[in-house]
Design an enzyme around this catalytic site. Sequence first.
Site, PDB file in Angstrom:
ATOM      1  N   ASN A 189       0.879  -1.175   0.000  1.00 10.73           N
ATOM      2  CA  ASN A 189       0.000   0.000   0.000  1.00 10.73           C
ATOM      3  C   ASN A 189       0.911   1.218   0.000  1.00 10.73           C
ATOM      4  O   ASN A 189       1.493   1.570   1.024  1.00 10.73           O
ATOM      5  CB  ASN A 189      -0.862  -0.055   1.264  1.00 10.73           C
ATOM      6  CG  ASN A 189      -1.930   1.013   1.276  1.00 10.73           C
ATOM      7  OD1 ASN A 189      -1.947   1.895   0.423  1.00 10.73           O
ATOM      8  ND2 ASN A 189      -2.816   0.937   2.248  1.00 10.73           N
ATOM      9  N   ARG A 215      -2.291  -2.191  -3.752  1.00 14.52           N
ATOM     10  CA  ARG A 215      -3.513  -1.392  -3.660  1.00 14.52           C
ATOM     11  C   ARG A 215      -3.366  -0.178  -4.571  1.00 14.52           C
ATOM     12  O   ARG A 215      -2.377   0.548  -4.482  1.00 14.52           O
ATOM     13  CB  ARG A 215      -3.712  -0.918  -2.223  1.00 14.52           C
ATOM     14  CG  ARG A 215      -4.876   0.019  -2.103  1.00 14.52           C
ATOM     15  CD  ARG A 215      -5.066   0.454  -0.675  1.00 14.52           C
ATOM     16  NE  ARG A 215      -6.271   1.234  -0.563  1.00 14.52           N
ATOM     17  CZ  ARG A 215      -6.337   2.380   0.103  1.00 14.52           C
ATOM     18  NH1 ARG A 215      -5.295   2.851   0.734  1.00 14.52           N
ATOM     19  NH2 ARG A 215      -7.478   3.034   0.161  1.00 14.52           N
ATOM     20  N   HIS A 231     -12.708   3.447  -1.178  1.00 19.21           N
ATOM     21  CA  HIS A 231     -12.866   2.512  -0.060  1.00 19.21           C
ATOM     22  C   HIS A 231     -13.536   1.220  -0.520  1.00 19.21           C
ATOM     23  O   HIS A 231     -14.119   0.495   0.295  1.00 19.21           O
ATOM     24  CB  HIS A 231     -13.743   3.100   1.077  1.00 19.21           C
ATOM     25  CG  HIS A 231     -13.079   4.167   1.887  1.00 19.21           C
ATOM     26  ND1 HIS A 231     -13.794   5.207   2.453  1.00 19.21           N
ATOM     27  CD2 HIS A 231     -11.786   4.355   2.231  1.00 19.21           C
ATOM     28  CE1 HIS A 231     -12.959   5.993   3.117  1.00 19.21           C
ATOM     29  NE2 HIS A 231     -11.738   5.507   2.996  1.00 19.21           N
ATOM     30  N   HIS A 263     -18.080   3.310   6.473  1.00 13.22           N
ATOM     31  CA  HIS A 263     -16.628   3.244   6.732  1.00 13.22           C
ATOM     32  C   HIS A 263     -16.251   4.612   7.314  1.00 13.22           C
ATOM     33  O   HIS A 263     -16.190   5.611   6.600  1.00 13.22           O
ATOM     34  CB  HIS A 263     -15.877   2.965   5.424  1.00 13.22           C
ATOM     35  CG  HIS A 263     -14.382   2.952   5.575  1.00 13.22           C
ATOM     36  ND1 HIS A 263     -13.616   1.825   5.410  1.00 13.22           N
ATOM     37  CD2 HIS A 263     -13.511   3.942   5.889  1.00 13.22           C
ATOM     38  CE1 HIS A 263     -12.340   2.106   5.615  1.00 13.22           C
ATOM     39  NE2 HIS A 263     -12.248   3.398   5.903  1.00 13.22           N
ATOM     40  N   GLY A 316     -10.495   8.941   6.717  1.00 15.85           N
ATOM     41  CA  GLY A 316     -11.341   9.103   5.533  1.00 15.85           C
ATOM     42  C   GLY A 316     -12.651   8.395   5.833  1.00 15.85           C
ATOM     43  O   GLY A 316     -12.666   7.450   6.611  1.00 15.85           O
ATOM     44  N   ARG A 328     -10.909  16.349   5.631  1.00 17.27           N
ATOM     45  CA  ARG A 328     -11.593  16.672   4.376  1.00 17.27           C
ATOM     46  C   ARG A 328     -13.019  17.137   4.651  1.00 17.27           C
ATOM     47  O   ARG A 328     -13.679  16.611   5.557  1.00 17.27           O
ATOM     48  CB  ARG A 328     -11.630  15.447   3.461  1.00 17.27           C
ATOM     49  CG  ARG A 328     -10.317  15.190   2.760  1.00 17.27           C
ATOM     50  CD  ARG A 328     -10.322  13.863   2.020  1.00 17.27           C
ATOM     51  NE  ARG A 328      -9.598  12.843   2.758  1.00 17.27           N
ATOM     52  CZ  ARG A 328      -9.638  11.541   2.482  1.00 17.27           C
ATOM     53  NH1 ARG A 328     -10.385  11.093   1.498  1.00 17.27           N
ATOM     54  NH2 ARG A 328      -8.944  10.696   3.198  1.00 17.27           N
ATOM     55  N   ASP A 363      -8.450  14.159  15.031  1.00 17.46           N
ATOM     56  CA  ASP A 363      -8.610  12.872  15.715  1.00 17.46           C
ATOM     57  C   ASP A 363      -9.917  12.861  16.492  1.00 17.46           C
ATOM     58  O   ASP A 363     -10.130  13.702  17.371  1.00 17.46           O
ATOM     59  CB  ASP A 363      -7.423  12.648  16.657  1.00 17.46           C
ATOM     60  CG  ASP A 363      -7.364  11.207  17.142  1.00 17.46           C
ATOM     61  OD1 ASP A 363      -8.366  10.721  17.720  1.00 17.46           O
ATOM     62  OD2 ASP A 363      -6.329  10.562  16.930  1.00 17.46           O
ATOM     63  N   GLU A 378     -15.550   1.474  14.318  1.00 12.58           N
ATOM     64  CA  GLU A 378     -15.326   0.274  15.141  1.00 12.58           C
ATOM     65  C   GLU A 378     -15.222   0.597  16.620  1.00 12.58           C
ATOM     66  O   GLU A 378     -15.473  -0.265  17.462  1.00 12.58           O
ATOM     67  CB  GLU A 378     -14.025  -0.428  14.689  1.00 12.58           C
ATOM     68  CG  GLU A 378     -14.151  -1.089  13.328  1.00 12.58           C
ATOM     69  CD  GLU A 378     -12.794  -1.523  12.765  1.00 12.58           C
ATOM     70  OE1 GLU A 378     -11.904  -1.887  13.550  1.00 12.58           O
ATOM     71  OE2 GLU A 378     -12.638  -1.492  11.533  1.00 12.58           O
ATOM     72  N   GLU A 383      -8.476  -4.428   4.845  1.00 11.74           N
ATOM     73  CA  GLU A 383      -8.236  -4.238   3.415  1.00 11.74           C
ATOM     74  C   GLU A 383      -7.081  -5.120   2.932  1.00 11.74           C
ATOM     75  O   GLU A 383      -7.130  -5.652   1.821  1.00 11.74           O
ATOM     76  CB  GLU A 383      -7.933  -2.755   3.140  1.00 11.74           C
ATOM     77  CG  GLU A 383      -9.175  -1.895   3.303  1.00 11.74           C
ATOM     78  CD  GLU A 383      -8.879  -0.410   3.413  1.00 11.74           C
ATOM     79  OE1 GLU A 383      -8.294   0.001   4.436  1.00 11.74           O
ATOM     80  OE2 GLU A 383      -9.227   0.323   2.492  1.00 11.74           O
TER      81      GLU A 383
END
Length: 395
Positions: free
Chosen positions: A8, A89, A178, A206, A210, A239, A279, A330, A381
Amino acid sequence: MSAILVVNSGSSSIKYQLIDAESEERLASGLVERIGEQVGRIEHHQGEERIELEVRVPDHTAAFAAVLDAFAQAGTAIAELEVAAVGHRVVQGGSEFVAPTLITDAVAERILALRELAPLHNPAHHQAIVAARAALPDVPHVAVFDTAFHQSMPPHAYTYAIDTQVAAQHGVRRYGFHGISHLVVSRRAAALLERPVSTLRQIVLHLGNGASACAIDGGRSIDTSMGLTPLEGLVMGTRSGDLDPGALLHLLRSGMDVDELDRLLNQRSGLLGLTGSNDFRDVRAAAASGDAAARLAIEVTVHAIRRYLGAYLVALGGADTIVFTAGVGENAADLRAAVCADLEWFGVRLDPARNEARIREARRISTDDSRVAVLVVPTDEEAEIARQTWELITA
Ligand code: AMP
Protein backbone atom coordinates in the site's frame (compact mmCIF):
# COMPACT_ATOMS: atom_id res chain seq x y z
CA MET A 1 3.10 -21.48 -1.21
CA SER A 2 0.33 -18.94 -0.71
CA ALA A 3 2.18 -15.96 0.81
CA ILE A 4 1.09 -12.68 -0.75
CA LEU A 5 3.06 -9.47 -0.25
CA VAL A 6 0.45 -6.70 0.01
CA VAL A 7 1.78 -3.24 -0.83
CA ASN A 8 0.00 0.00 0.00
CA SER A 9 2.09 2.88 -1.27
CA GLY A 10 1.83 6.61 -0.88
CA SER A 11 3.99 9.38 -2.29
CA SER A 12 6.48 9.20 0.59
CA SER A 13 5.66 5.88 2.25
CA ILE A 14 5.18 2.17 1.59
CA LYS A 15 3.17 -0.01 3.98
CA TYR A 16 3.36 -3.74 3.44
CA GLN A 17 2.15 -7.01 4.90
CA LEU A 18 3.06 -10.56 4.05
CA ILE A 19 -0.13 -12.58 4.40
CA ASP A 20 -0.82 -16.25 3.93
CA ALA A 21 -3.80 -15.95 1.58
CA GLU A 22 -5.30 -19.27 2.66
CA SER A 23 -5.07 -18.92 6.43
CA GLU A 24 -5.03 -15.06 6.52
CA GLU A 25 -2.08 -15.34 8.94
CA ARG A 26 0.19 -12.25 9.08
CA LEU A 27 3.73 -13.49 8.39
CA ALA A 28 5.33 -10.03 8.46
CA SER A 29 4.42 -6.37 8.22
CA GLY A 30 6.17 -3.07 8.02
CA LEU A 31 6.39 0.50 6.91
CA VAL A 32 8.94 2.63 5.08
CA GLU A 33 8.28 6.32 5.54
CA ARG A 34 9.82 9.69 4.70
CA ILE A 35 10.96 8.39 1.31
CA GLY A 36 12.90 11.18 -0.43
CA GLU A 37 13.67 13.09 2.78
CA GLN A 38 17.10 13.45 4.40
CA VAL A 39 16.37 10.67 6.90
CA GLY A 40 13.90 7.91 6.17
CA ARG A 41 12.49 5.40 8.62
CA ILE A 42 11.85 1.67 8.35
CA GLU A 43 9.85 -0.44 10.76
CA HIS A 44 9.59 -4.18 10.18
CA HIS A 45 7.84 -6.92 12.18
CA GLN A 46 8.40 -10.57 11.44
CA GLY A 47 7.59 -13.25 13.98
CA GLU A 48 9.24 -12.18 17.24
CA GLU A 49 11.63 -9.85 15.41
CA ARG A 50 11.11 -6.10 15.32
CA ILE A 51 13.51 -3.93 13.32
CA GLU A 52 13.58 -0.14 13.37
CA LEU A 53 16.09 1.79 11.27
CA GLU A 54 16.70 5.39 10.30
CA VAL A 55 18.45 5.59 6.93
CA ARG A 56 18.19 7.72 3.86
CA VAL A 57 15.67 6.25 1.42
CA PRO A 58 15.97 8.40 -1.71
CA ASP A 59 13.18 6.81 -3.74
CA HIS A 60 10.74 3.88 -3.99
CA THR A 61 13.42 1.63 -5.54
CA ALA A 62 15.61 2.15 -2.49
CA ALA A 63 12.55 1.60 -0.30
CA PHE A 64 11.99 -1.87 -1.76
CA ALA A 65 15.66 -2.73 -1.39
CA ALA A 66 15.29 -1.72 2.28
CA VAL A 67 12.21 -3.92 2.68
CA LEU A 68 14.07 -6.94 1.26
CA ASP A 69 17.02 -6.17 3.57
CA ALA A 70 14.68 -6.03 6.55
CA PHE A 71 13.35 -9.52 5.76
CA ALA A 72 16.91 -10.84 5.54
CA GLN A 73 17.92 -9.11 8.79
CA ALA A 74 14.88 -10.50 10.58
CA GLY A 75 16.19 -13.94 9.79
CA THR A 76 14.25 -15.17 6.77
CA ALA A 77 15.10 -13.70 3.38
CA ILE A 78 12.07 -13.09 1.21
CA ALA A 79 13.27 -15.74 -1.30
CA GLU A 80 12.89 -18.36 1.43
CA LEU A 81 9.40 -17.12 2.28
CA GLU A 82 8.30 -18.16 -1.20
CA VAL A 83 6.15 -15.17 -2.05
CA ALA A 84 3.50 -16.31 -4.53
CA ALA A 85 2.57 -12.82 -5.74
CA VAL A 86 2.55 -9.14 -4.87
CA GLY A 87 -0.83 -7.40 -4.51
CA HIS A 88 -0.74 -3.63 -4.96
CA ARG A 89 -3.51 -1.39 -3.66
CA VAL A 90 -4.34 1.20 -6.31
CA VAL A 91 -6.69 4.02 -5.36
CA GLN A 92 -7.96 5.06 -8.80
CA GLY A 93 -8.74 2.58 -11.57
CA GLY A 94 -11.03 4.90 -13.55
CA SER A 95 -13.76 3.27 -15.61
CA GLU A 96 -11.43 0.75 -17.22
CA PHE A 97 -10.30 -1.37 -14.27
CA VAL A 98 -13.32 -3.23 -12.93
CA ALA A 99 -11.48 -6.18 -11.37
CA PRO A 100 -8.06 -7.14 -10.00
CA THR A 101 -5.61 -7.00 -12.88
CA LEU A 102 -2.30 -8.70 -13.58
CA ILE A 103 0.26 -5.90 -13.96
CA THR A 104 2.07 -5.77 -17.29
CA ASP A 105 4.11 -2.81 -18.57
CA ALA A 106 0.97 -1.58 -20.34
CA VAL A 107 -1.18 -1.86 -17.18
CA ALA A 108 1.45 0.03 -15.18
CA GLU A 109 1.39 2.79 -17.81
CA ARG A 110 -2.42 2.99 -17.65
CA ILE A 111 -2.27 3.31 -13.85
CA LEU A 112 0.13 6.22 -14.30
CA ALA A 113 -2.07 7.75 -17.00
CA LEU A 114 -4.97 7.85 -14.52
CA ARG A 115 -2.95 10.33 -12.42
CA GLU A 116 -5.13 13.13 -13.77
CA LEU A 117 -7.93 11.70 -11.62
CA ALA A 118 -5.73 10.92 -8.58
CA PRO A 119 -2.70 13.19 -8.67
CA LEU A 120 -1.56 12.33 -5.14
CA HIS A 121 -2.02 8.57 -5.35
CA ASN A 122 -1.53 7.02 -8.79
CA PRO A 123 1.99 8.40 -9.50
CA ALA A 124 3.11 6.99 -6.13
CA HIS A 125 1.48 3.62 -6.90
CA HIS A 126 3.22 3.59 -10.28
CA GLN A 127 6.63 4.27 -8.74
CA ALA A 128 6.13 1.52 -6.18
CA ILE A 129 4.91 -0.92 -8.85
CA VAL A 130 7.98 -0.28 -11.03
CA ALA A 131 10.30 -0.69 -8.03
CA ALA A 132 8.54 -3.81 -6.72
CA ARG A 133 8.53 -5.49 -10.13
CA ALA A 134 12.27 -4.80 -10.42
CA ALA A 135 12.91 -6.14 -6.90
CA LEU A 136 10.70 -9.22 -7.32
CA PRO A 137 10.72 -9.90 -11.06
CA ASP A 138 9.82 -13.58 -10.92
CA VAL A 139 6.41 -13.35 -9.26
CA PRO A 140 3.15 -12.00 -10.65
CA HIS A 141 2.15 -8.50 -9.52
CA VAL A 142 -1.56 -7.73 -9.27
CA ALA A 143 -3.30 -4.36 -8.98
CA VAL A 144 -6.37 -4.28 -6.72
CA PHE A 145 -8.40 -1.10 -7.20
CA ASP A 146 -10.30 0.88 -4.58
CA THR A 147 -12.73 2.03 -7.28
CA ALA A 148 -13.48 -1.39 -8.83
CA PHE A 149 -16.22 -2.46 -6.39
CA HIS A 150 -18.24 0.64 -7.28
CA GLN A 151 -18.18 0.00 -11.03
CA SER A 152 -21.51 -1.79 -10.54
CA MET A 153 -23.26 1.53 -9.77
CA PRO A 154 -26.05 2.34 -12.22
CA PRO A 155 -25.63 5.41 -14.47
CA HIS A 156 -28.13 7.45 -12.45
CA ALA A 157 -25.90 7.06 -9.38
CA TYR A 158 -22.57 7.83 -11.04
CA THR A 159 -23.62 10.63 -13.38
CA TYR A 160 -23.19 14.24 -12.31
CA ALA A 161 -25.70 16.61 -13.91
CA ILE A 162 -23.24 18.74 -15.86
CA ASP A 163 -22.64 19.17 -19.61
CA THR A 164 -22.10 15.61 -20.84
CA GLN A 165 -19.30 16.59 -23.22
CA VAL A 166 -17.33 18.33 -20.49
CA ALA A 167 -17.90 15.36 -18.17
CA ALA A 168 -16.74 12.87 -20.83
CA GLN A 169 -13.71 14.93 -21.83
CA HIS A 170 -12.46 15.18 -18.26
CA GLY A 171 -13.66 11.84 -16.87
CA VAL A 172 -15.97 13.62 -14.42
CA ARG A 173 -18.30 11.05 -12.82
CA ARG A 174 -18.67 9.31 -9.48
CA TYR A 175 -16.05 6.58 -9.09
CA GLY A 176 -16.28 5.97 -5.35
CA PHE A 177 -13.45 4.78 -3.08
CA HIS A 178 -12.87 2.51 -0.06
CA GLY A 179 -14.19 -0.23 -2.33
CA ILE A 180 -11.85 -2.90 -0.96
CA SER A 181 -13.09 -2.13 2.56
CA HIS A 182 -16.79 -1.96 1.62
CA LEU A 183 -16.46 -5.32 -0.14
CA VAL A 184 -14.67 -7.20 2.66
CA VAL A 185 -16.89 -5.70 5.36
CA SER A 186 -20.12 -6.50 3.50
CA ARG A 187 -18.99 -10.12 3.03
CA ARG A 188 -17.99 -10.50 6.66
CA ALA A 189 -21.30 -8.96 7.74
CA ALA A 190 -23.16 -11.54 5.64
CA ALA A 191 -21.07 -14.32 7.19
CA LEU A 192 -21.90 -13.04 10.69
CA LEU A 193 -25.61 -13.02 9.83
CA GLU A 194 -25.24 -16.47 8.22
CA ARG A 195 -26.99 -15.20 5.10
CA PRO A 196 -25.78 -15.25 1.48
CA VAL A 197 -24.57 -11.78 0.54
CA SER A 198 -26.81 -11.99 -2.56
CA THR A 199 -29.94 -11.78 -0.34
CA LEU A 200 -28.95 -8.71 1.67
CA ARG A 201 -29.56 -4.97 1.43
CA GLN A 202 -26.61 -3.46 3.31
CA ILE A 203 -25.48 0.03 4.26
CA VAL A 204 -21.79 0.08 5.16
CA LEU A 205 -20.44 3.12 7.01
CA HIS A 206 -16.63 3.24 6.73
CA LEU A 207 -15.81 5.92 9.32
CA GLY A 208 -12.08 6.51 9.72
CA ASN A 209 -9.84 9.44 9.02
CA GLY A 210 -11.34 9.10 5.53
CA ALA A 211 -15.03 8.23 5.58
CA SER A 212 -17.63 6.98 3.13
CA ALA A 213 -21.03 5.33 3.07
CA CYS A 214 -22.03 2.64 0.59
CA ALA A 215 -25.38 1.15 -0.40
CA ILE A 216 -24.89 -2.52 -1.31
CA ASP A 217 -27.68 -4.54 -2.89
CA GLY A 218 -27.09 -8.27 -3.12
CA GLY A 219 -23.33 -7.77 -2.82
CA ARG A 220 -23.14 -5.02 -5.46
CA SER A 221 -22.41 -1.36 -4.76
CA ILE A 222 -25.33 0.71 -6.05
CA ASP A 223 -24.29 4.07 -4.59
CA THR A 224 -21.52 5.55 -2.49
CA SER A 225 -20.78 8.93 -0.97
CA MET A 226 -17.29 9.58 -2.37
CA GLY A 227 -17.30 10.79 -5.94
CA LEU A 228 -14.79 11.81 -8.60
CA THR A 229 -12.32 12.14 -5.74
CA PRO A 230 -12.29 11.00 -2.10
CA LEU A 231 -13.42 14.49 -1.06
CA GLU A 232 -17.18 14.20 -1.51
CA GLY A 233 -19.62 12.87 1.06
CA LEU A 234 -19.18 12.53 4.80
CA VAL A 235 -17.25 14.82 7.16
CA MET A 236 -13.72 13.38 7.52
CA GLY A 237 -10.61 13.98 9.61
CA THR A 238 -9.25 16.75 7.40
CA ARG A 239 -11.59 16.67 4.38
CA SER A 240 -14.76 18.71 4.09
CA GLY A 241 -17.11 16.17 2.52
CA ASP A 242 -20.15 17.67 0.74
CA LEU A 243 -20.02 21.36 0.01
CA ASP A 244 -22.00 23.56 -2.37
CA PRO A 245 -19.84 23.76 -5.53
CA GLY A 246 -20.85 27.41 -5.56
CA ALA A 247 -18.76 27.86 -2.40
CA LEU A 248 -15.65 26.88 -4.38
CA LEU A 249 -16.45 29.49 -7.05
CA HIS A 250 -17.05 32.05 -4.33
CA LEU A 251 -13.67 31.34 -2.70
CA LEU A 252 -11.85 31.36 -6.05
CA ARG A 253 -13.43 34.68 -6.97
CA SER A 254 -12.51 36.05 -3.56
CA GLY A 255 -8.82 35.60 -4.46
CA MET A 256 -7.99 32.13 -3.13
CA ASP A 257 -5.87 30.24 -5.67
CA VAL A 258 -6.44 26.63 -6.73
CA ASP A 259 -3.66 25.15 -4.59
CA GLU A 260 -4.85 27.02 -1.50
CA LEU A 261 -8.37 25.78 -2.13
CA ASP A 262 -7.08 22.22 -2.55
CA ARG A 263 -5.22 22.43 0.78
CA LEU A 264 -8.25 23.99 2.48
CA LEU A 265 -10.64 21.23 1.39
CA ASN A 266 -8.31 18.21 1.66
CA GLN A 267 -6.03 19.10 4.55
CA ARG A 268 -7.60 21.84 6.66
CA SER A 269 -11.30 20.97 6.76
CA GLY A 270 -13.45 18.27 8.35
CA LEU A 271 -12.96 17.72 12.09
CA LEU A 272 -9.64 19.58 11.92
CA GLY A 273 -11.20 22.64 10.31
CA LEU A 274 -14.06 22.73 12.79
CA THR A 275 -12.07 22.02 15.97
CA GLY A 276 -8.30 22.11 15.43
CA SER A 277 -7.91 18.30 15.70
CA ASN A 278 -8.53 15.63 13.09
CA ASP A 279 -8.61 12.87 15.71
CA PHE A 280 -12.11 11.86 16.81
CA ARG A 281 -10.86 11.00 20.31
CA ASP A 282 -9.63 14.57 20.86
CA VAL A 283 -12.84 16.03 19.51
CA ARG A 284 -14.94 13.78 21.75
CA ALA A 285 -12.87 14.69 24.83
CA ALA A 286 -13.20 18.40 24.03
CA ALA A 287 -16.97 18.04 23.53
CA ALA A 288 -17.27 16.22 26.86
CA SER A 289 -15.54 19.08 28.61
CA GLY A 290 -18.04 21.54 27.16
CA ASP A 291 -16.22 22.85 24.08
CA ALA A 292 -18.99 24.22 21.82
CA ALA A 293 -17.00 23.91 18.57
CA ALA A 294 -16.25 20.24 19.28
CA ARG A 295 -19.91 19.53 20.06
CA LEU A 296 -20.99 21.18 16.85
CA ALA A 297 -18.35 19.21 14.88
CA ILE A 298 -19.78 15.92 16.18
CA GLU A 299 -23.32 17.05 15.40
CA VAL A 300 -22.33 18.03 11.86
CA THR A 301 -20.54 14.67 11.42
CA VAL A 302 -23.56 12.69 12.66
CA HIS A 303 -25.97 14.75 10.57
CA ALA A 304 -23.98 14.01 7.40
CA ILE A 305 -23.94 10.27 8.14
CA ARG A 306 -27.70 10.24 8.83
CA ARG A 307 -28.40 12.13 5.63
CA TYR A 308 -26.70 9.34 3.64
CA LEU A 309 -28.36 6.69 5.79
CA GLY A 310 -31.75 8.12 4.83
CA ALA A 311 -30.84 8.32 1.16
CA TYR A 312 -29.58 4.75 1.04
CA LEU A 313 -32.53 3.32 2.97
CA VAL A 314 -34.68 4.69 0.15
CA ALA A 315 -32.29 3.64 -2.62
CA LEU A 316 -32.24 0.06 -1.29
CA GLY A 317 -35.96 -0.06 -0.48
CA GLY A 318 -35.10 -0.69 3.19
CA ALA A 319 -32.10 -2.35 4.75
CA ASP A 320 -31.34 -5.71 6.35
CA THR A 321 -28.19 -4.44 7.99
CA ILE A 322 -26.27 -1.27 8.82
CA VAL A 323 -22.55 -1.96 9.33
CA PHE A 324 -20.03 0.27 11.10
CA THR A 325 -16.33 -0.09 10.30
CA ALA A 326 -12.87 1.66 10.42
CA GLY A 327 -11.28 3.57 13.32
CA VAL A 328 -14.26 5.65 14.40
CA GLY A 329 -16.94 3.19 13.30
CA GLU A 330 -15.33 0.27 15.14
CA ASN A 331 -14.51 2.16 18.34
CA ALA A 332 -16.83 5.11 18.94
CA ALA A 333 -19.93 3.64 20.61
CA ASP A 334 -21.26 7.15 21.34
CA LEU A 335 -21.12 8.11 17.68
CA ARG A 336 -22.83 4.84 16.66
CA ALA A 337 -25.58 5.53 19.18
CA ALA A 338 -26.05 9.07 17.85
CA VAL A 339 -26.24 7.79 14.25
CA CYS A 340 -28.87 5.19 15.18
CA ALA A 341 -30.89 7.43 17.55
CA ASP A 342 -34.67 7.65 17.08
CA LEU A 343 -34.78 5.12 14.24
CA GLU A 344 -37.10 2.64 16.02
CA TRP A 345 -39.85 3.67 13.59
CA PHE A 346 -37.66 2.16 10.92
CA GLY A 347 -36.87 -1.02 12.78
CA VAL A 348 -33.44 -0.02 14.17
CA ARG A 349 -33.01 -0.78 17.87
CA LEU A 350 -29.55 -0.64 19.39
CA ASP A 351 -28.73 -2.69 22.46
CA PRO A 352 -26.75 -0.20 24.62
CA ALA A 353 -24.72 -2.91 26.41
CA ARG A 354 -23.76 -4.63 23.14
CA ASN A 355 -22.94 -1.27 21.57
CA GLU A 356 -20.64 -0.30 24.42
CA ALA A 357 -18.92 -3.69 24.84
CA ARG A 358 -15.23 -3.44 23.95
CA ILE A 359 -14.85 -6.42 21.62
CA ARG A 360 -12.56 -6.47 18.63
CA GLU A 361 -14.42 -9.16 16.67
CA ALA A 362 -17.32 -8.65 14.27
CA ARG A 363 -20.52 -8.45 16.29
CA ARG A 364 -24.17 -7.45 16.40
CA ILE A 365 -24.99 -4.31 18.43
CA SER A 366 -28.74 -4.22 17.80
CA THR A 367 -31.30 -6.06 19.92
CA ASP A 368 -32.39 -9.55 18.84
CA ASP A 369 -35.78 -8.16 17.80
CA SER A 370 -34.36 -5.22 15.81
CA ARG A 371 -35.71 -5.56 12.25
CA VAL A 372 -32.48 -4.06 10.91
CA ALA A 373 -29.35 -5.82 12.20
CA VAL A 374 -26.79 -3.21 13.21
CA LEU A 375 -23.24 -4.61 13.18
CA VAL A 376 -19.67 -3.61 13.94
CA VAL A 377 -17.30 -5.37 11.55
CA PRO A 378 -13.56 -4.60 11.60
CA THR A 379 -12.25 -3.83 8.15
CA ASP A 380 -9.23 -5.66 6.77
CA GLU A 381 -8.24 -4.24 3.41
CA GLU A 382 -4.90 -6.09 3.36
CA ALA A 383 -6.51 -9.51 3.79
CA GLU A 384 -8.95 -8.67 0.99
CA ILE A 385 -6.11 -7.57 -1.34
CA ALA A 386 -4.30 -10.84 -0.54
CA ARG A 387 -7.49 -12.83 -1.21
CA GLN A 388 -8.19 -11.11 -4.54
CA THR A 389 -4.56 -11.45 -5.64
CA TRP A 390 -4.52 -15.14 -4.72
CA GLU A 391 -7.83 -15.71 -6.51
CA LEU A 392 -6.51 -14.12 -9.69
CA ILE A 393 -3.23 -16.03 -9.79
CA THR A 394 -4.82 -19.39 -8.99
CA ALA A 395 -7.81 -18.96 -11.35
P1 AMP B 1 -8.68 4.96 10.51
O1 AMP B 1 -8.48 5.97 9.42
O2 AMP B 1 -9.64 3.87 10.15
O3 AMP B 1 -7.39 4.47 11.09
O4 AMP B 1 -9.39 5.76 11.71
C1 AMP B 1 -8.79 6.83 12.38
C2 AMP B 1 -9.82 7.51 13.26
O5 AMP B 1 -10.30 6.55 14.23
C3 AMP B 1 -9.26 8.69 14.07
O6 AMP B 1 -10.16 9.79 13.96
C4 AMP B 1 -9.27 8.15 15.50
O7 AMP B 1 -9.55 9.19 16.40
C5 AMP B 1 -10.43 7.18 15.47
N1 AMP B 1 -10.31 6.25 16.59
C6 AMP B 1 -9.36 5.32 16.81
N2 AMP B 1 -9.58 4.69 17.99
C7 AMP B 1 -10.68 5.25 18.55
C8 AMP B 1 -11.41 5.06 19.76
N3 AMP B 1 -11.04 4.14 20.65
N4 AMP B 1 -12.51 5.82 19.97
C9 AMP B 1 -12.89 6.74 19.07
N5 AMP B 1 -12.25 6.98 17.91
C10 AMP B 1 -11.16 6.25 17.65
